[in-house]
Design a protein around this motif. Structure first.
Motif, PDB file in Angstrom:
ATOM      1  N   VAL A   1       7.006  12.402  -1.526  1.00 60.59           N
ATOM      2  CA  VAL A   1       6.592  11.010  -1.326  1.00 60.59           C
ATOM      3  C   VAL A   1       5.540  10.896  -0.224  1.00 60.59           C
ATOM      4  CG1 VAL A   1       8.828  10.158  -2.116  1.00 60.59           C
ATOM      5  CG2 VAL A   1       8.420  10.436   0.342  1.00 60.59           C
ATOM      6  N   LYS A   2       5.299  11.981   0.495  1.00 61.08           N
ATOM      7  CA  LYS A   2       4.288  11.971   1.556  1.00 61.08           C
ATOM      8  C   LYS A   2       2.964  12.597   1.111  1.00 61.08           C
ATOM      9  CE  LYS A   2       7.852  12.704   5.118  1.00 61.08           C
ATOM     10  NZ  LYS A   2       8.279  13.617   6.211  1.00 61.08           N
TER      11      LYS A   2
ATOM     12  N   ARG B   1      -0.163   7.322  -2.556  1.00 62.57           N
ATOM     13  CA  ARG B   1       0.902   8.318  -2.599  1.00 62.57           C
ATOM     14  C   ARG B   1       2.206   7.635  -2.979  1.00 62.57           C
ATOM     15  NH1 ARG B   1       0.392  10.962   2.953  1.00 62.57           N
ATOM     16  NH2 ARG B   1      -1.692  10.063   2.876  1.00 62.57           N
TER      17      ARG B   1
ATOM     18  N   THR C   1       5.879   6.538  -2.274  1.00 62.89           N
ATOM     19  CA  THR C   1       6.575   6.227  -1.031  1.00 62.89           C
ATOM     20  C   THR C   1       8.021   5.894  -1.354  1.00 62.89           C
ATOM     21  OG1 THR C   1       6.087   3.856  -1.133  1.00 62.89           O
ATOM     22  CG2 THR C   1       4.491   5.254   0.004  1.00 62.89           C
ATOM     23  N   LYS C   2       8.885   6.187  -0.401  1.00 63.29           N
ATOM     24  CA  LYS C   2      10.308   5.938  -0.632  1.00 63.29           C
ATOM     25  C   LYS C   2      10.617   4.445  -0.704  1.00 63.29           C
ATOM     26  CE  LYS C   2      11.326   6.484   4.302  1.00 63.29           C
ATOM     27  NZ  LYS C   2      12.080   7.282   5.305  1.00 63.29           N
ATOM     28  N   GLU C   3       9.642   3.625  -0.262  1.00 68.90           N
ATOM     29  CA  GLU C   3       9.851   2.180  -0.322  1.00 68.90           C
ATOM     30  C   GLU C   3       9.669   1.622  -1.733  1.00 68.90           C
ATOM     31  OE1 GLU C   3       7.933   3.614   2.020  1.00 68.90           O
ATOM     32  OE2 GLU C   3       9.297   3.376   3.736  1.00 68.90           O
ATOM     33  N   ARG C   4       9.024   2.401  -2.598  1.00 69.27           N
ATOM     34  CA  ARG C   4       8.822   1.926  -3.969  1.00 69.27           C
ATOM     35  C   ARG C   4      10.176   1.780  -4.671  1.00 69.27           C
ATOM     36  NH1 ARG C   4       3.662   2.034  -6.091  1.00 69.27           N
ATOM     37  NH2 ARG C   4       2.109   3.147  -4.846  1.00 69.27           N
TER      38      ARG C   4
ATOM     39  N   ASN D   1       2.932  11.245  10.047  1.00 67.22           N
ATOM     40  CA  ASN D   1       1.864  10.517   9.363  1.00 67.22           C
ATOM     41  C   ASN D   1       0.840  11.515   8.833  1.00 67.22           C
ATOM     42  OD1 ASN D   1       0.332   8.326   8.445  1.00 67.22           O
ATOM     43  ND2 ASN D   1      -0.865   8.289  10.342  1.00 67.22           N
TER      44      ASN D   1
END
Length: 358
Positions: free
Chosen positions: A93-94, A101, A103-106, A332
């Motif tokens: 996810v990074k 990219r 992301t775990k928020e998706r 980051n």
């Protein structure tokens, strides 16, 4: 077996003395193709005990680093669907795609620890589940048995690669100088030492299969220098406690049942013939199941990043302006080599205080 015997300082001193005694005067480049080797080399300061004319570099040995942006873009495309969940490892996810990219928020992205976790999730889910899986032969051996028994609502988006074709590419390349290889221990537990023999014969290059303890690495380097001095292009297995010459036959059989060899793209390199493992069952192949036709950057790296040079062993993390200015960090990451424990930039960031790390 006591692991401390592979960290014995007295034996390490003897290996170091042997290496200095055996080393020729000309400059030599020894390449390894394994992120775990780089971690061990940095953690134990292996470079600090080598003669100045012996350069120990990392090649394309990090599966996350060489996963092309195009494959990330494909996973992103699938994650936009309402009726589908993309399951993948936390590192993925990074990893940057062409413009974005995962992301775990998706909402439609789920982080799992293994392909088995993804299959279990699919069995409990009413929607489609796609596992975005990357790796080399070692990981392919864990994928194969699970893929052969996946449920109907499960499919596989793969970026799985073979190491020997990448080594051959490097030997053919005019851009990269490789005098000898430390063959990866983890991959070799699956494929054995025999697949390297044709490379050694054709290019007259010594290849030694190495473990990951400091004495493993020093012993393998000493063997390589002895072979180089004698002019012998030969394969030697210095990790016999874990690697058989013929490999893990059961694992190889399962890989052959689940996958077929195909050409594939490597980030920072390009397409390497016969270097990919594509899932055989078309019903399991997410690219075919969902008719994926994503146009993306197959080979490149983000702007300002030199991961392409690092992947090829042509440069080092401390030569990157983003790394030096700490604009690219594990928290980051800008480029793929800063993602995950096997990425060279990630390793150097962690062990940056070690003596003579570069």
């Amino acid at each position: 077996m006591n692991s401390l015997e592979f960290r014995d300082p007295d034996r390490a001193k003897k290996f170091s003395d042997l290496i200095k005694k055996t080393a020729p005067e000309e400059k030599l480049t020894i390449m390894h193709v394994c992120g775990t080797h780089e971690s061990s080399i940095c953690e134990y300061g292996i470079r600090s005990v080598l003669p100045d004319n012996i350069e120990l570099v990392e090649g394309p040995g990090c599966p996350v680093c060489v996963t092309p942006a195009l494959h990330v873009d494909e996973a992103l495309e699938l994650s936009y669907r309402d009726d589908l969940t993309v399951a993948t490892f936390g590192d993925m996810v990074k990893v940057p795609g062409t413009e974005d990219r995962l992301t775990k928020e998706r909402e439609n992205v789920k982080i799992v620890y293994s392909v088995a976790d993804a299959v279990d999730f699919a069995k409990k889910s009413e929607s489609e589940v796609v596992f975005f899986g990357v790796g080399f032969e070692t990981t392919a051996a864990t994928y194969a048995p699970v893929l052969l028994e996946g449920p109907e609502n499960f499919s596989f988006l793969g970026s799985v690669k073979k190491i020997p074709p990448a080594m051959e590419f490097l030997l053919d390349s005019e851009e990269v100088k490789v005098d000898a290889f430390l063959a990866p221990g983890h991959v070799s537990t699956i494929i054995g030492s025999k697949p390297y023999q044709s490379l050694s014969d054709e290019y007259n290059v010594p290849i030694v299969v190495a473990g990951f303890e400091p004495l493993d690495v020093l012993s393998a380097i000493a063997r390589l220098l002895k072979l180089l001095k004698s002019g012998e292009g030969r394969v030697e297995n210095d990790y016999a406690r874990a690697v058989k010459d013929e490999g893990n036959l059961k694992a190889l059989k399962m890989i052959d049942q689940a996958f077929e060899v195909d050409d594939t793209a490597w980030r920072g390199i390009g397409e390497i013939p016969s270097s990919g493992l594509r899932v055989k069952d078309e019903n399991l192949d997410a690219r075919k199941k969902y008719d994926l036709k994503v146009e993306g950057d197959k080979y490149g790296v983000p702007a300002g990043c030199i991961c392409d040079e690092i992947i090829l062993g042509k440069s080092k993390p401390d030569k990157c302006k983003l790394f030096r200015e700490e604009k690219c960090t594990p928290q980051n990451p800008v480029g793929p080599c800063m993602v995950g424990s096997e990425g060279m930039c990630n390793v150097w960031f962690e062990y940056g205080g070690r003596p003579k790390i570069g």
